[in-house]
Scaffold this active site. Structure first.
Site, PDB file in Angstrom:
ATOM      1  N   ASP A 233       0.883  -0.827  -0.620  1.00 51.03           N
ATOM      2  CA  ASP A 233      -0.316  -0.392  -0.147  1.00 51.03           C
ATOM      3  C   ASP A 233       0.653   1.405  -0.417  1.00 51.03           C
ATOM      4  O   ASP A 233       1.663   1.325   0.870  1.00 51.03           O
ATOM      5  CB  ASP A 233      -0.860  -0.210   1.703  1.00 51.03           C
ATOM      6  CG  ASP A 233      -1.701   1.265   1.466  1.00 51.03           C
ATOM      7  OD1 ASP A 233      -3.021   0.891   0.386  1.00 51.03           O
ATOM      8  OD2 ASP A 233      -1.420   2.326   2.426  1.00 51.03           O
ATOM      9  N   GLU A 306       1.102  -0.790  -5.036  1.00 51.86           N
ATOM     10  CA  GLU A 306       0.300   0.289  -5.397  1.00 51.86           C
ATOM     11  C   GLU A 306       0.918   1.524  -5.803  1.00 51.86           C
ATOM     12  O   GLU A 306       1.899   2.301  -4.877  1.00 51.86           O
ATOM     13  CB  GLU A 306      -0.847   0.644  -4.132  1.00 51.86           C
ATOM     14  CG  GLU A 306      -1.273   2.217  -4.394  1.00 51.86           C
ATOM     15  CD  GLU A 306      -2.242   2.526  -3.014  1.00 51.86           C
ATOM     16  OE1 GLU A 306      -3.614   3.213  -4.199  1.00 51.86           O
ATOM     17  OE2 GLU A 306      -1.443   2.583  -2.221  1.00 51.86           O
TER      18      GLU A 306
HETATM   19  C1  LIG Z   1      -5.535   1.660  -3.023  1.00 57.47           C
HETATM   20  C2  LIG Z   1      -5.275   1.479  -1.923  1.00 57.47           C
HETATM   21  O1  LIG Z   1      -5.081   0.426  -1.080  1.00 57.47           O
HETATM   22  N1  LIG Z   1      -5.709   2.999  -1.335  1.00 57.47           N
HETATM   23  C3  LIG Z   1      -4.928   2.888  -0.076  1.00 57.47           C
HETATM   24  C4  LIG Z   1      -3.869   3.515   0.316  1.00 57.47           C
HETATM   25  O2  LIG Z   1      -3.542   3.696   1.459  1.00 57.47           O
HETATM   26  C5  LIG Z   1      -4.392   4.743   2.150  1.00 57.47           C
HETATM   27  C6  LIG Z   1      -3.639   4.947   3.231  1.00 57.47           C
HETATM   28  O3  LIG Z   1      -3.249   3.488   3.819  1.00 57.47           O
HETATM   29  C7  LIG Z   1      -5.587   4.297   2.520  1.00 57.47           C
HETATM   30  O4  LIG Z   1      -6.486   5.463   3.092  1.00 57.47           O
HETATM   31  C8  LIG Z   1      -6.117   3.938   0.658  1.00 57.47           C
HETATM   32  O5  LIG Z   1      -7.498   3.067   0.854  1.00 57.47           O
END
Ligand SMILES: CC(=O)N[C@H]1CO[C@H](CO)[C@@H](O)[C@@H]1O
Ligand SMILES: *[C@@H]1O[C@H](CO)[C@@H](O)[C@H](O)[C@H]1NC(C)=O
Ligand SMILES: *[C@@H]1O[C@H](CO)[C@@H](O)[C@H](O)[C@H]1NC(C)=O
Ligand SMILES: [Ca+2]
Ligand SMILES: [Ca+2]
Length: 589
Positions: A233, A306
């Site tokens: 993430d 990500e």
């Molecule tokens: C797509 C995804 O996983 N988004 C996450 C990215 O990180 C933030 C903080 O951990 C999350 O709030 C999101 O949902």
């Protein structure tokens, strides 16, 4: 690889032009590794299936639906966080990285899930949230108290004094993702801590080797529980710039994009995003995966990353000539290039080109059209384009990623300010929250047209249902003669049997504002042609202008909900008429 094949490959590398060479190398290889042609499926556990009627999805719920995933052809499911959490950001604020959130179940429930998945030959991938923990994590509490070993576990700073008023101010102007300052004063420790996300999500300090080690322990712990890898993430924000020689953090410059001073986009994010150290950290995690595999054997454990970042940055996550990196940095181009009202064949072309032209040689592509942070695909691209987009993702080379409900064409829920729970929206106000809220794509998964869409037997679900559940649900779409789900399954099946889709080269074009076409081809195998009309009126196309080598007619393999054409019929490639939303997959034999 057989000796003769290796020899052929070596000769080929020396003699052939790059493109031709890739074709032969691809044709020669026996099979790709499991993840290279995988159908990944994202489960948002809170909203997938509730087994005990409390209105919240859980692990036993997921376990009870693994057969569904198997049935629709999924290779591996990645689960949004299931770890202990006060749920300030619905699990992305982890208070214990080594245990399961009680509302979701227990470690034994997780083991039962893995066992069932293994029986079905499904792989389970967990969300790894490296950037931050919850402020309720014992690491943070120890850090607040400056306990030995935890003093520098997070990013702490005294802050600045305002030259005029003498008042204390945050160390820099940095903004968090969910509106407002990225710095929070802690009374007990008498220092500010950094949080790139919510106040309850303090950033871990990766310049501290003990943190790096601790987070590798997290990876090894879950590998030991039998997971097939991780989806990592928010990787672009792991490292921030270091303080200058005076111990001060530099301010970000104004972006000029918005006047809203609380919005993260008010500032550039050059000091707090896309640092080179993040790439290096991913290389270290890859080493953890490979070491595990060397010791324990079995299949490849994967890292999916990500990152919403420019291609020159994103592509570095794949690794370089000497060091291995992530298996797949997620490709969000089909989301970012087709944002808002720019759903057109030319933006699809740009999205595909920007990925493939930047992809380092020999790496595997992937295609993502949604997740729990975006409005649902059917709402962004239009319900009528559900099939065209799902089919496209499976015709393009490499792995595909489905966010739960995309296979059904599920649309956004309508969530009032009163029902809003997402911190990204709650930190704003009732006039503007809809710009920020992520709740609409997180409503319960739709299994049936009955009570709570078959998601829960409870009186209330944690978010209300989306309005379309009477029609867009598994039960109805399984019994309808034509449905988004059936098109999805037909495409997965085609991809599993087609060498061309797995190994072939690609050629693509926007034939007009509305019509996008893809050809996949491989020596010795039939070519596959995708043609989709994402516009609102009928279009007539001549595919011979796209590719003169195509035969006069092609065989229809998969047609979508908007199509009245019969599968296995022969269609002339000139004067081919496509209704609004019609998408076809054809082949040359
Ligand atoms: C797509 C995804 O996983 N988004 C996450 C990215 O990180 C933030 C903080 O951990 C999350 O709030 C999101 O949902
Ligand atoms: C590959 O990455 C490693 C680790 O970041 C770096 O030390 C090395 O110089 C890089 N090699 C090439 C060829 O870019
Ligand atoms: C799309 O719309 C949202 C909400 O109105 C806005 O915040 C965003 O900037 C827009 N994106 C683009 C690429 O126009
Ligand atoms: Ca439950
Ligand atoms: Ca960080």
């Amino acid at each position: 690889m057989k000796r003769s094949q290796l020899l052929a490959l070596v000769l080929c590398l020396g003699l052939c032009r790059i493109q031709a060479c890739q074709d032969k190398a691809e044709a020669a290889s026996v099979s790709k590794d499991w993840w290279e042609t995988a159908q990944f499926y994202q489960i948002y556990p809170r909203s997938f299936m509730d087994s005990d009627g409390d209105g919240i999805g859980d692990l036993n719920g997921i376990t009870s639906k693994l057969e569904y995933l198997k049935d629709i052809g999924v290779t591996a499911a990645w689960l949004s966080p299931i770890f202990t959490s006060p749920m300030a950001d619905f699990g992305y604020d982890i208070s214990d990285f080594f245990d399961i959130q009680p509302e979701y179940g227990t470690l034994d429930d997780f083991r039962a899930l893995i066992k069932k998945a293994n029986e079905l030959d499904l792989k389970i991938i967990l969300d790894f949230v490296p950037n931050h923990s919850s402020d309720e994590n014992v690491w943070f509490q120890k850090s607040v108290k400056r306990e030995k070993g935890y003093e520098d576990f997070y990013v702490w700073h005294d802050g600045k004094r305002n030259a005029e008023t003498g008042e204390r101010e945050p160390p820099s102007n940095w903004l968090q993702a969910f509106r407002g300052s990225a710095w929070e004063w802690n009374e007990e420790r008498q220092q500010y801590y950094l949080h790139q996300f919510a106040v309850k999500q303090p950033d871990l300090n990766y310049r501290n080797p003990a943190v790096v080690e601790q987070m590798k322990r997290v990876l090894r712990y879950w590998l030991n529980e039998g997971v097939a890898g991780f989806r990592c993430d928010a990787v672009p924000v792991i490292f921030e710039i270091e303080p200058d020689e005076n111990g001060q953090y530099l301010d970000e410059e104004l972006s000029g994009l918005t006047d809203d001073k609380d919005n993260r986009n008010y500032l550039k994010s050059e000091l707090i995003e896309n640092r080179p150290e993040n790439i290096e950290m991913v290389y270290q995690w890859r080493q953890v995966m490979d070491d595990y595999e060397r010791i324990h054997g079995g299949y490849t454990r994967v890292l999916l990353i990500e990152t919403y970042a420019p291609p020159d940055y994103t592509m570095q996550f794949y690794g370089n000539r000497t060091v291995k990196g992530a298996h797949l940095p997620f490709n969000f181009n089909l989301i970012t290039e087709l944002a808002n009202n720019s759903v057109s064949a030319s933006s699809i072309k740009t999205a595909v080109y920007n990925w493939l032209s930047n992809l380092p040689a020999g790496r595997t592509s992937n295609w993502v059209i949604g997740n729990h942070d975006q409005r649902r695909a059917a709402s962004r691209y239009g319900v009528a384009n559900t099939d065209a987009m799902n089919m496209l993702v499976m015709v393009l080379p490499g792995a595909s990623v489905t966010y739960q409900g995309e296979e059904l064409g599920m649309t956004d829920g309508v969530i009032s300010w009163e029902d809003t729970v997402d911190p990204a929206a709650c930190n704003s106000n009732k006039d503007i929250f809809e710009q920020f809220t992520r709740d609409p794509s997180r409503t319960p998964f739709q299994w049936t047209d009955g009570t709570n869409a078959g998601f829960s037997t409870g009186a209330k679900t944690w978010l209300p249902l989306a309005d379309d559940y009477k029609t867009a649900n598994v039960q109805t779409e399984s019994s309808d003669s034509r449905s988004h789900l059936k098109v999805y399954k037909a495409m997965v099946a085609l991809r599993k049997e087609s060498k061309t889709l797995q190994y072939g080269s690609i050629k693509y074009a926007a034939l007009s504002d509305d019509v996008f076409v893809v050809k996949r081809f491989l020596a010795g195998s039939p070519s596959i042609v995708y043609v989709g009309n994402i516009g609102s009126s009928t279009a007539t196309v001549d595919l011979s202008t796209f590719d003169v080598s195509l035969p006069e007619s092609l065989t229809l393999k998969v047609s979508n909900v908007a199509s009245t054409k019969t599968e296995n019929s022969n269609l002339k490639i000139t004067g081919l008429s496509l209704a609004a939303g019609e998408a076809l997959v054809l082949n040359t034999s």
